[in-house]
Design an enzyme around this catalytic site. Structure first.
Site, PDB file in Angstrom:
ATOM      1  N   GLU A  82      45.890  57.447 -54.588  1.00 11.77           N
ATOM      2  CA  GLU A  82      44.946  59.119 -52.836  1.00 11.77           C
ATOM      3  C   GLU A  82      43.921  58.443 -52.622  1.00 11.77           C
ATOM      4  O   GLU A  82      43.129  59.037 -53.158  1.00 11.77           O
ATOM      5  CB  GLU A  82      44.934  60.015 -53.548  1.00 11.77           C
ATOM      6  CG  GLU A  82      46.768  60.433 -54.449  1.00 11.77           C
ATOM      7  CD  GLU A  82      46.792  61.874 -54.847  1.00 11.77           C
ATOM      8  OE1 GLU A  82      45.903  62.989 -54.687  1.00 11.77           O
ATOM      9  OE2 GLU A  82      48.010  62.239 -54.932  1.00 11.77           O
ATOM     10  N   GLU A 128      53.665  59.978 -58.249  1.00 11.78           N
ATOM     11  CA  GLU A 128      53.254  61.833 -58.915  1.00 11.78           C
ATOM     12  C   GLU A 128      54.116  62.321 -57.906  1.00 11.78           C
ATOM     13  O   GLU A 128      54.440  62.441 -56.943  1.00 11.78           O
ATOM     14  CB  GLU A 128      52.109  61.348 -58.630  1.00 11.78           C
ATOM     15  CG  GLU A 128      50.600  61.350 -59.539  1.00 11.78           C
ATOM     16  CD  GLU A 128      49.081  61.561 -59.080  1.00 11.78           C
ATOM     17  OE1 GLU A 128      49.386  62.980 -58.232  1.00 11.78           O
ATOM     18  OE2 GLU A 128      48.356  61.291 -59.105  1.00 11.78           O
TER      19      GLU A 128
END
Ligand code: IFM
Length: 462
Positions: free
Chosen positions: A170, A369
């Protein structure tokens, strides 16, 4: 209908896993030669993390990893995604390597392999050595070079036993929460600094891919938290706000990585902040856009976007996230403990839209995720009956299967998270685990969602 019939069915070979990250679970912050990271500094700064907590102890996974691997084995996962703490390996960010740090991950990897679980390693899940931040952090190109060196060390040590590697987790959070919003370490609120950080993260990714290839790893990829941005209304202003949100959250990453170009909407999004981009160099796009074996995607929720005036009246204070859009609460949806709306269909839509945009340039996808923080309670029987989390997982896995059916090449899914853990600036109050952690005793209790996920994985093999 039996419970197992209600499970979505995935193709043979589809990878089911669980994910965690170093600073969120390991603890042992000052043990065995680990150096300080920006998250040590941030969490130890009064007022920045809820309730003033830190990751000093977290889930004590550094000492309890055999118990945690046993939980994974019992869960029946194919793969476990963990991250490597850069400051355990290169405590000062450059210079001497710490053998005890390498040993810890070698032990973890061996424990996983002995349990029949494939390790998937993330090289950077936000714990930058503080010494590098002191020299400019991701604002400066040198950090990308140090990242490549660290990657070469770790891959040289573990490439024979770790098949799947993720360079960055991320990078949006690192660049924009870290250097613009200031809600992540290092807590900066900048304009061009954040845009330079975004670029240097991508350069670091490219250099790390080179190092991974040189070490002969089987699969190299990156994990992005892509957003499904929806306009609050059909107005032209709200639709333009979606373009700006898409640029910052998605296109700034996917365009260089998958299309070899910078977003054509960047000037209308960032205005003068992006003009004269002196941090970009010839050859960077080729480096960043090297072919990947997979794209990791973390997905949690859609974001409803509305046009909004500049939040900073003083242009001198303008940050890279102040680009005239605001998030609006989605009426009618259930919201998790993070106050995130639960809309599983948006997961399908995101993946299908990505495939439509990039076509064959889109590598196979791993969902690295997905999960939810809920208001868990321990029942008198000692169990955690987390029905909302089970519903969330069921909904999102069903939505994921719909994306596969629509032709998106998704190869794996990792639930976030194996354990309750340190949820960054929210501290320990937000629980994402399918295993509860009692932070006073470090006792682990599998929740109903753990049992549901275990049964879902087992049903695939019937
Ligand atoms: O806990 C985080 C993780 O570190 C990165 N992705 C989102 C999760 C939930 O907020």
């Amino acid at each position: 209908m039996t419970e197992s019939r209600a499970f979505p069915r995935f193709p043979a070979g589809f990878v089911f896993g669980a994910a965690t990250a170093s600073y969120q679970i390991e603890g042992a912050a000052r043990e065995d030669g680990r150096g300080p990271s920006i998250w040590d500094t941030y969490s130890h700064t009064p007022g920045l993390v809820a309730n003033g907590v830190t990751g000093d102890i977290a889930c004590d996974h550094y000492h309890r990893y055999p118990e945690d691997v046993a939980l994974l084995r019992e869960l029946g996962v194919d793969s476990y995604r963990f991250s490597i703490a850069w400051p355990r390996i290169v405590p000062d960010g450059s210079g001497p390597v710490n053998p005890k740090g390498l040993d810890f991950y070698a032990r973890l990897v061996d424990e996983l392999l002995a349990a029949g679980i494939e390790p998937a390693a993330t090289l950077y899940h936000w714990d930058l050595p503080q010494a590098l931040e002191d020299r400019g952090g991701w604002r400066v190109r040198e950090t990308a070079e140090r990242f490549a060196e660290y990657t070469a060390v770790v891959a040289g040590h573990l490439a024979d036993r770790v098949p799947r590697w993720i360079t960055l987790n991320e990078p949006w959070c690192s660049a924009f929460l870290g250097y613009s919003v200031g809600r992540h370490a290092p807590g900066a609120r900048e304009g061009r600094g954040a845009l330079a950080a975004a670029h240097h993260l991508l350069v670091g990714h490219g250099r790390a891919v080179e190092a991974l290839r040189a070490a002969g790893v089987r699969e190299a990829g990156i994990t992005l938290n892509l957003d499904r941005n929806l306009p609050a209304t059909g107005s032209a202003a709200d639709r333009a706000a979606v373009v700006r949100a898409d640029t910052q959250h998605n296109l700034v990453w996917t365009e260089p990585l998958l299309a070899g170009r910078y977003p054509h909407t960047e000037e209308e999004t960032w205005g003068e902040l992006i003009t004269g981009q002196d941090f970009r160099r010839d050859g960077d796009l080729a480096l960043i856009g090297q072919p990947l074996d997979f794209l990791g995607i973390n997905y949690y929720r859609p974001i409803v976007v509305a046009d909004a005036p500049h939040r900073e009246p003083d242009p001198a204070l303008r940050t890279a996230t102040d680009n005239r859009y605001a998030e609006v609460r989605l009426a009618g949806a259930r919201h998790t403990a993070m106050d995130w709306p639960v809309v599983p269909d948006s997961f399908t839509d995101l993946l299908v839209a990505l495939k439509e945009r990039y076509g064959d340039a889109l590598p196979p996808i791993h969902i690295t995720e997905n999960g939810s923080a809920e208001h868990d309670e321990v029942s008198p029987d000692g169990a955690v009956h987390d029905r909302d989390r089970v519903a969330y997982l069921r909904g999102h896995l069903t939505a994921l299967k719909a994306a596969l059916d629509a032709g998106v090449d998704v190869r794996g899914y990792y639930v976030w998270s194996l354990l309750d853990n340190f949820e960054w600036a929210f501290g320990y109050g937000k629980r994402f685990g399918i295993v509860r952690v009692d932070y006073d005793t470090q006792r682990r209790t599998p929740k109903d969602s753990y049992h549901w996920y275990r049964a879902m994985i087992a049903a695939q093999r019937d």
